[in-house]
Design an enzyme around this catalytic site. Sequence first.
Site, PDB file in Angstrom:
ATOM      1  N   LYS A  53       0.836  -1.212   0.000  1.00 14.96           N
ATOM      2  CA  LYS A  53       0.000   0.000   0.000  1.00 14.96           C
ATOM      3  C   LYS A  53       0.864   1.253   0.000  1.00 14.96           C
ATOM      4  O   LYS A  53       0.538   2.243  -0.641  1.00 14.96           O
ATOM      5  CB  LYS A  53      -0.944   0.012   1.204  1.00 14.96           C
ATOM      6  CG  LYS A  53      -2.105  -0.944   1.057  1.00 14.96           C
ATOM      7  CD  LYS A  53      -3.156  -0.666   2.111  1.00 14.96           C
ATOM      8  CE  LYS A  53      -4.317  -1.637   1.992  1.00 14.96           C
ATOM      9  NZ  LYS A  53      -5.318  -1.446   3.050  1.00 14.96           N
TER      10      LYS A  53
ATOM     11  N   LYS B 139     -10.855  -5.205  -4.124  1.00 14.63           N
ATOM     12  CA  LYS B 139     -11.868  -4.186  -4.442  1.00 14.63           C
ATOM     13  C   LYS B 139     -11.219  -2.876  -4.879  1.00 14.63           C
ATOM     14  O   LYS B 139     -11.895  -2.010  -5.433  1.00 14.63           O
ATOM     15  CB  LYS B 139     -12.825  -3.970  -3.257  1.00 14.63           C
ATOM     16  CG  LYS B 139     -12.168  -3.595  -1.950  1.00 14.63           C
ATOM     17  CD  LYS B 139     -13.192  -3.598  -0.803  1.00 14.63           C
ATOM     18  CE  LYS B 139     -12.513  -3.495   0.547  1.00 14.63           C
ATOM     19  NZ  LYS B 139     -12.813  -4.510   1.506  1.00 14.63           N
TER      20      LYS B 139
ATOM     21  N   LYS C 273      -4.082 -11.236  -6.340  1.00 11.77           N
ATOM     22  CA  LYS C 273      -5.270 -11.387  -5.496  1.00 11.77           C
ATOM     23  C   LYS C 273      -6.426 -10.524  -6.019  1.00 11.77           C
ATOM     24  O   LYS C 273      -6.195  -9.405  -6.468  1.00 11.77           O
ATOM     25  CB  LYS C 273      -4.890 -10.939  -4.074  1.00 11.77           C
ATOM     26  CG  LYS C 273      -5.963 -11.120  -3.040  1.00 11.77           C
ATOM     27  CD  LYS C 273      -5.555 -10.499  -1.711  1.00 11.77           C
ATOM     28  CE  LYS C 273      -5.750  -8.999  -1.709  1.00 11.77           C
ATOM     29  NZ  LYS C 273      -5.594  -8.364  -0.402  1.00 11.77           N
TER      30      LYS C 273
HETATM   31  P1  TYM Z   1     -10.382  -6.622   4.164  1.00  9.96           P
HETATM   32  O1  TYM Z   1     -11.453  -5.624   4.409  1.00  9.96           O
HETATM   33  O2  TYM Z   1      -9.349  -6.302   3.134  1.00  9.96           O
HETATM   34  O3  TYM Z   1     -11.001  -8.015   3.767  1.00  9.96           O
HETATM   35  C1  TYM Z   1     -12.039  -8.607   4.535  1.00  9.96           C
HETATM   36  C2  TYM Z   1     -11.882 -10.110   4.563  1.00  9.96           C
HETATM   37  O4  TYM Z   1     -11.874 -10.655   3.236  1.00  9.96           O
HETATM   38  C3  TYM Z   1     -10.710 -11.465   3.030  1.00  9.96           C
HETATM   39  N1  TYM Z   1     -10.279 -11.304   1.628  1.00  9.96           N
HETATM   40  C4  TYM Z   1     -10.198 -12.324   0.762  1.00  9.96           C
HETATM   41  N2  TYM Z   1     -10.453 -13.635   0.873  1.00  9.96           N
HETATM   42  C5  TYM Z   1     -10.275 -14.416  -0.222  1.00  9.96           C
HETATM   43  N3  TYM Z   1      -9.860 -13.926  -1.419  1.00  9.96           N
HETATM   44  C6  TYM Z   1      -9.584 -12.613  -1.589  1.00  9.96           C
HETATM   45  N4  TYM Z   1      -9.176 -12.145  -2.777  1.00  9.96           N
HETATM   46  C7  TYM Z   1      -9.760 -11.734  -0.465  1.00  9.96           C
HETATM   47  N5  TYM Z   1      -9.594 -10.404  -0.281  1.00  9.96           N
HETATM   48  C8  TYM Z   1      -9.910 -10.166   0.998  1.00  9.96           C
HETATM   49  C9  TYM Z   1      -9.678 -10.899   4.006  1.00  9.96           C
HETATM   50  O5  TYM Z   1      -8.668 -11.839   4.282  1.00  9.96           O
HETATM   51  C10 TYM Z   1     -10.559 -10.581   5.196  1.00  9.96           C
HETATM   52  O6  TYM Z   1     -10.791 -11.754   5.963  1.00  9.96           O
HETATM   53  N6  TYM Z   1      -7.238  -5.946   8.027  1.00  9.96           N
HETATM   54  C11 TYM Z   1      -8.492  -6.561   7.604  1.00  9.96           C
HETATM   55  C12 TYM Z   1      -9.687  -6.089   8.403  1.00  9.96           C
HETATM   56  C13 TYM Z   1      -9.544  -6.239   9.873  1.00  9.96           C
HETATM   57  C14 TYM Z   1      -9.646  -7.452  10.615  1.00  9.96           C
HETATM   58  C15 TYM Z   1      -9.474  -7.084  11.971  1.00  9.96           C
HETATM   59  C16 TYM Z   1      -9.875  -8.778  10.242  1.00  9.96           C
HETATM   60  C17 TYM Z   1      -9.313  -5.236  10.779  1.00  9.96           C
HETATM   61  N7  TYM Z   1      -9.285  -5.726  12.031  1.00  9.96           N
HETATM   62  C18 TYM Z   1      -9.492  -8.051  12.995  1.00  9.96           C
HETATM   63  C19 TYM Z   1      -9.890  -9.743  11.258  1.00  9.96           C
HETATM   64  C20 TYM Z   1      -9.713  -9.371  12.588  1.00  9.96           C
HETATM   65  C21 TYM Z   1      -8.735  -6.212   6.139  1.00  9.96           C
HETATM   66  O7  TYM Z   1      -8.227  -5.260   5.634  1.00  9.96           O
HETATM   67  O8  TYM Z   1      -9.660  -7.024   5.536  1.00  9.96           O
END
Ligand code: TYM
Length: 331
Positions: A111, A198, A195
């Site tokens: 990022k 969004k 990957k």
């Molecule tokens: P975020 O918002 O990017 O994504 C949310 C969840 O979706 C999963 N994910 C995917 N799974 C499969 N294939 C993909 N291409 C894909 N892209 C995203 C992510 O692994 C996630 O489970 N840092 C985290 C948010 C967060 C969080 C937390 C998660 C903040 N605090 C505490 C768990 C526990 C994030 O940016 O997810």
Amino acid sequence: MKTLFSGVQPSGIPTIGNYIGAYKQFVELQDEYDAYFCIVDQHAITVPQDRLKLRDNTKKLAAIYLASGLDPEKITLFIQSEVPAHAKAAWMMQCVGYIGELERMTQYKDKARKQNQRDGISVGLLTYPSLMAADILIYGTDIVPVGEDQGQHLELTRTLAERFNSKYNDVLTVPEVKHPEYGGRIMSLNDPTKKMSKSDDNQKGFISLLDDPKAAAKKIRSAVTDSGSDIKYDKENKPGIANLLTIYTSLTDKSIQQLEQEYADSNYGTFKSDLGEVVEQFLIEFQEKVNHYLESGALDDILDEGAVKASRKADKMVAKMERAMGLGRKR
Ligand code: TYM
């Protein structure tokens, strides 16, 4: 009952990758755990956001959580910024973590590389994993279901919890991570080595959960596939087809083996066209549920109650952490 925590950022509309890697697991686990699901809006502001869009996405994300099949009677759904315990604990975790370990996070490096060309890098982007560790640890969380891209952040969370316990007092639970068997990393439709995200600049690479269903089917039909013509699950040599098979098995009750048999005599065109229909139907039904929640008026009550319930649990842990570190007066 053991505790589960997970979060999704409202930095855009989630993709089918988020659905398969995260929401689908959440629904499967909701009966077995005391489950907390968070819309992590404080994480979203680590990169620039449009104020009105962020508010709108936050509300839509709440509806998307519920449309996935989470039952608000069973789980706790809330917005991170409405539960002050997260920011309080994040500060403590920042003082437990080291700059070196934060700089080694691959998501930060990716990022920061992108951000650099535009507005500079916020301090929050670097300390993001400290907030994420706080999110998890203040609920005494046993298990964190996430996609594979969050593995490194979860490892750091475990390290910080262990360090806190040994430096101060043994108050934090060291959480386990849980990835789905298939679909922990859904890949981009136009580049199966990347990957699905969004925030991809190329709209053809991802399907948002609120995409027009017909346009989504078209994206599947034009997905990049591999050389050859066999429909076989082979991640190494056929990453495009393996990715599409993963999406197919995740959205239906057919196993990968069943799909390989069903399409043994078919070509890529037929396979992609059928998967396009599966995705289209999935999105039509999903979006009906999202609209129902957005229009029902129940969302605000669910989020209000969620914030109260989450605070009740998290405040207790924050008080223990403060006591362990010597903050405030002894009470
Ligand atoms: P975020 O918002 O990017 O994504 C949310 C969840 O979706 C999963 N994910 C995917 N799974 C499969 N294939 C993909 N291409 C894909 N892209 C995203 C992510 O692994 C996630 O489970 N840092 C985290 C948010 C967060 C969080 C937390 C998660 C903040 N605090 C505490 C768990 C526990 C994030 O940016 O997810």
